[in-house]
Scaffold this motif. Sequence first.
Motif, PDB file in Angstrom:
ATOM      1  N   ASN A  73       1.307 -18.820  -5.870  1.00 15.58           N
ATOM      2  CA  ASN A  73       0.043 -18.883  -5.139  1.00 15.58           C
ATOM      3  C   ASN A  73       0.294 -19.042  -3.641  1.00 15.58           C
ATOM      4  OD1 ASN A  73      -3.048 -19.285  -5.830  1.00 15.58           O
ATOM      5  ND2 ASN A  73      -2.597 -20.738  -4.201  1.00 15.58           N
ATOM      6  N   PHE A  74       1.227 -19.902  -3.293  1.00 14.07           N
ATOM      7  CA  PHE A  74       1.553 -20.147  -1.886  1.00 14.07           C
ATOM      8  C   PHE A  74       2.220 -18.926  -1.261  1.00 14.07           C
ATOM      9  CE2 PHE A  74       4.671 -21.616   1.299  1.00 14.07           C
ATOM     10  CZ  PHE A  74       3.790 -22.118   2.246  1.00 14.07           C
ATOM     11  N   ILE A  75       3.198 -18.346  -1.955  1.00 16.98           N
ATOM     12  CA  ILE A  75       3.913 -17.192  -1.420  1.00 16.98           C
ATOM     13  C   ILE A  75       2.984 -15.988  -1.285  1.00 16.98           C
ATOM     14  CG2 ILE A  75       5.711 -15.486  -1.963  1.00 16.98           C
ATOM     15  CD1 ILE A  75       6.762 -18.136  -0.769  1.00 16.98           C
ATOM     16  N   GLU A  76       2.112 -15.808  -2.265  1.00 12.21           N
ATOM     17  CA  GLU A  76       1.154 -14.697  -2.209  1.00 12.21           C
ATOM     18  C   GLU A  76       0.176 -14.876  -1.060  1.00 12.21           C
ATOM     19  OE1 GLU A  76       1.455 -13.821  -7.017  1.00 12.21           O
ATOM     20  OE2 GLU A  76      -0.290 -14.869  -6.180  1.00 12.21           O
ATOM     21  N   PHE A  77      -0.153 -16.131  -0.730  1.00 15.00           N
ATOM     22  CA  PHE A  77      -1.011 -16.369   0.434  1.00 15.00           C
ATOM     23  C   PHE A  77      -0.320 -15.879   1.711  1.00 15.00           C
ATOM     24  CE2 PHE A  77      -2.154 -18.877   4.145  1.00 15.00           C
ATOM     25  CZ  PHE A  77      -3.526 -18.632   4.208  1.00 15.00           C
ATOM     26  N   ILE A  78       0.959 -16.159   1.835  1.00 13.61           N
ATOM     27  CA  ILE A  78       1.696 -15.688   3.015  1.00 13.61           C
ATOM     28  C   ILE A  78       1.658 -14.164   3.080  1.00 13.61           C
ATOM     29  CG2 ILE A  78       3.985 -15.548   4.087  1.00 13.61           C
ATOM     30  CD1 ILE A  78       4.538 -18.355   3.056  1.00 13.61           C
ATOM     31  N   LYS A  79       1.833 -13.506   1.940  1.00 16.75           N
ATOM     32  CA  LYS A  79       1.780 -12.045   1.912  1.00 16.75           C
ATOM     33  C   LYS A  79       0.436 -11.540   2.395  1.00 16.75           C
ATOM     34  CE  LYS A  79       3.176  -7.885   1.063  1.00 16.75           C
ATOM     35  NZ  LYS A  79       4.220  -7.263   1.939  1.00 16.75           N
ATOM     36  N   LEU A  80      -0.633 -12.278   2.106  1.00 15.21           N
ATOM     37  CA  LEU A  80      -1.983 -11.841   2.486  1.00 15.21           C
ATOM     38  C   LEU A  80      -2.197 -11.825   3.997  1.00 15.21           C
ATOM     39  CD1 LEU A  80      -4.138 -13.679  -0.211  1.00 15.21           C
ATOM     40  CD2 LEU A  80      -3.498 -11.262  -0.134  1.00 15.21           C
ATOM     41  N   ILE A  81      -1.342 -12.506   4.740  1.00 16.36           N
ATOM     42  CA  ILE A  81      -1.492 -12.530   6.194  1.00 16.36           C
ATOM     43  C   ILE A  81      -1.436 -11.113   6.772  1.00 16.36           C
ATOM     44  CG2 ILE A  81      -0.396 -13.283   8.359  1.00 16.36           C
ATOM     45  CD1 ILE A  81       0.422 -15.852   6.910  1.00 16.36           C
ATOM     46  N   SER A  82      -0.561 -10.289   6.231  1.00 18.16           N
ATOM     47  CA  SER A  82      -0.433  -8.918   6.733  1.00 18.16           C
ATOM     48  C   SER A  82      -0.902  -7.867   5.736  1.00 18.16           C
ATOM     49  CB  SER A  82       1.032  -8.622   7.104  1.00 18.16           C
ATOM     50  OG  SER A  82       1.858  -8.664   5.953  1.00 18.16           O
ATOM     51  N   ALA A  83      -1.323  -8.297   4.547  1.00 15.85           N
ATOM     52  CA  ALA A  83      -1.671  -7.342   3.491  1.00 15.85           C
ATOM     53  C   ALA A  83      -2.853  -6.462   3.876  1.00 15.85           C
ATOM     54  CB  ALA A  83      -1.985  -8.085   2.198  1.00 15.85           C
ATOM     55  N   LYS A  84      -2.745  -5.184   3.549  1.00 15.82           N
ATOM     56  CA  LYS A  84      -3.826  -4.226   3.781  1.00 15.82           C
ATOM     57  C   LYS A  84      -4.830  -4.300   2.630  1.00 15.82           C
ATOM     58  CE  LYS A  84      -1.557  -2.514   7.328  1.00 15.82           C
ATOM     59  NZ  LYS A  84      -1.892  -2.963   8.690  1.00 15.82           N
ATOM     60  N   GLN A  85      -5.964  -3.657   2.842  1.00 14.09           N
ATOM     61  CA  GLN A  85      -6.996  -3.617   1.807  1.00 14.09           C
ATOM     62  C   GLN A  85      -6.472  -2.984   0.528  1.00 14.09           C
ATOM     63  OE1 GLN A  85     -10.860  -2.136   3.059  1.00 14.09           O
ATOM     64  NE2 GLN A  85     -11.354  -1.408   1.008  1.00 14.09           N
ATOM     65  N   SER A  86      -5.656  -1.951   0.660  1.00 13.86           N
ATOM     66  CA  SER A  86      -5.118  -1.267  -0.526  1.00 13.86           C
ATOM     67  C   SER A  86      -4.270  -2.214  -1.369  1.00 13.86           C
ATOM     68  CB  SER A  86      -4.288  -0.055  -0.097  1.00 13.86           C
ATOM     69  OG  SER A  86      -3.230  -0.446   0.765  1.00 13.86           O
ATOM     70  N   PHE A  87      -3.521  -3.105  -0.721  1.00 14.29           N
ATOM     71  CA  PHE A  87      -2.710  -4.089  -1.451  1.00 14.29           C
ATOM     72  C   PHE A  87      -3.611  -5.030  -2.232  1.00 14.29           C
ATOM     73  CE2 PHE A  87      -0.941  -8.311  -1.869  1.00 14.29           C
ATOM     74  CZ  PHE A  87       0.350  -8.092  -2.314  1.00 14.29           C
ATOM     75  N   ILE A  88      -4.647  -5.528  -1.583  1.00 13.15           N
ATOM     76  CA  ILE A  88      -5.569  -6.471  -2.221  1.00 13.15           C
ATOM     77  C   ILE A  88      -6.241  -5.836  -3.433  1.00 13.15           C
ATOM     78  CG2 ILE A  88      -7.693  -7.799  -1.879  1.00 13.15           C
ATOM     79  CD1 ILE A  88      -6.835  -7.986   1.124  1.00 13.15           C
ATOM     80  N   GLU A  89      -6.724  -4.612  -3.269  1.00 11.64           N
ATOM     81  CA  GLU A  89      -7.437  -3.945  -4.362  1.00 11.64           C
ATOM     82  C   GLU A  89      -6.504  -3.547  -5.501  1.00 11.64           C
ATOM     83  OE1 GLU A  89      -9.545  -0.873  -2.201  1.00 11.64           O
ATOM     84  OE2 GLU A  89     -11.371  -2.093  -2.295  1.00 11.64           O
ATOM     85  N   ARG A  90      -5.233  -3.347  -5.203  1.00 10.30           N
ATOM     86  CA  ARG A  90      -4.273  -2.999  -6.249  1.00 10.30           C
ATOM     87  C   ARG A  90      -3.857  -4.235  -7.055  1.00 10.30           C
ATOM     88  NH1 ARG A  90      -1.049  -0.819  -3.160  1.00 10.30           N
ATOM     89  NH2 ARG A  90       0.677  -2.291  -2.993  1.00 10.30           N
ATOM     90  N   HIS A  91      -3.800  -5.375  -6.388  1.00 10.11           N
ATOM     91  CA  HIS A  91      -3.288  -6.582  -7.039  1.00 10.11           C
ATOM     92  C   HIS A  91      -4.380  -7.486  -7.599  1.00 10.11           C
ATOM     93  CE1 HIS A  91       1.075  -6.409  -6.084  1.00 10.11           C
ATOM     94  NE2 HIS A  91       0.651  -5.561  -5.167  1.00 10.11           N
ATOM     95  N   PHE A  92      -5.648  -7.173  -7.305  1.00 10.65           N
ATOM     96  CA  PHE A  92      -6.732  -7.995  -7.821  1.00 10.65           C
ATOM     97  C   PHE A  92      -7.880  -7.080  -8.210  1.00 10.65           C
ATOM     98  CE2 PHE A  92     -10.140 -10.975  -8.114  1.00 10.65           C
ATOM     99  CZ  PHE A  92      -9.563 -12.210  -8.360  1.00 10.65           C
ATOM    100  N   THR A  93      -8.111  -6.928  -9.501  1.00 13.10           N
ATOM    101  CA  THR A  93      -9.104  -5.986 -10.004  1.00 13.10           C
ATOM    102  C   THR A  93     -10.147  -6.716 -10.859  1.00 13.10           C
ATOM    103  OG1 THR A  93      -7.739  -5.497 -11.941  1.00 13.10           O
ATOM    104  CG2 THR A  93      -7.446  -4.085 -10.006  1.00 13.10           C
TER     105      THR A  93
END
Length: 293
Positions: A73-93
């Motif tokens: 959860n913590f590491i994924e939050f760090i990834k979200l700092i630079s994550a694009k919309q496509s990343f978010i929509e691919r990893h959370f459906t």
Amino acid sequence: MIYYLVYGLLYLVSLLPLRVLYLFSDAAYFILYYVVGYRKAVVMANLAQAFPQKTVEERKRITRKFYRNFSDNFIEFIKLISAKQSFIERHFTGDYSLPMKVYEQGKRCELLLAHNFNWELGCLATALNVRHLLLVVYMPISNKVVDKIFMKVRAKTGAVLLPATDMRNAIIPYRNEQYMLALVADQNPGKPSSAYWLNFFGRPTPFVKGPESGARRSDIPVLYCKFIKPKRGYYQIIFEMGCENPASLKEGELTLHYSKYLEQFIRDYPDMWLWSHRRWKWEWKEGYKPVIG
């Protein structure tokens, strides 16, 4: 100055592929569980309360899975700092047809959720996929630098953050909007004497009154949601209608219904809930409201 330095360093780290970041998560899990034992006694005590029928080894397995999810959860939050919309929509459906139906009826709604991994990714994905304006009630973090970073990331897809410490004033600018108000409904109440006391995992447990009182006052639909994790790094959101007309319910009934929903979710996915907070820190006393359910 400190904020820009910390944010800049985290941004650079967030550019690493998720598979590389998970190496850091694995290391954090090892340190938290095996070396430091971060809140391990609290976790095990909570699990013993919730699952007395399970063996010690079974509870230890849940504990290990919990710490892995906690680190992710913590590491994924760090990834979200630079994550694009496509990343978010691919990893959370998920299937957003229920909130869409409520929106098309021209109604606002409340969304009740818990400390369910990964709520940070869930906030960003939900803001992208619902047509309501997503208002998220959050508890400010005492460290101003950390608080500012979390605020920036949580709002990057359009969610509006409302501080729980001043929610009544913070929501005023949006009173004419068709919004979805997201509330973490498994928080420990600050004043147990005025909370709803419910039987939760067989023990009297206080629940905050705010989510129910607001819904009953406005008589808006209340939706529940949960996040499940098919595999590492991928999540799904599942919505359920809690109540379409909460004003028609008796006081405490909506909160009781949500507590049963939450308990069943935890029984089905025990490693996906935040066991490191003290859910049973308060004891019921004479003079408190009667225990419901």
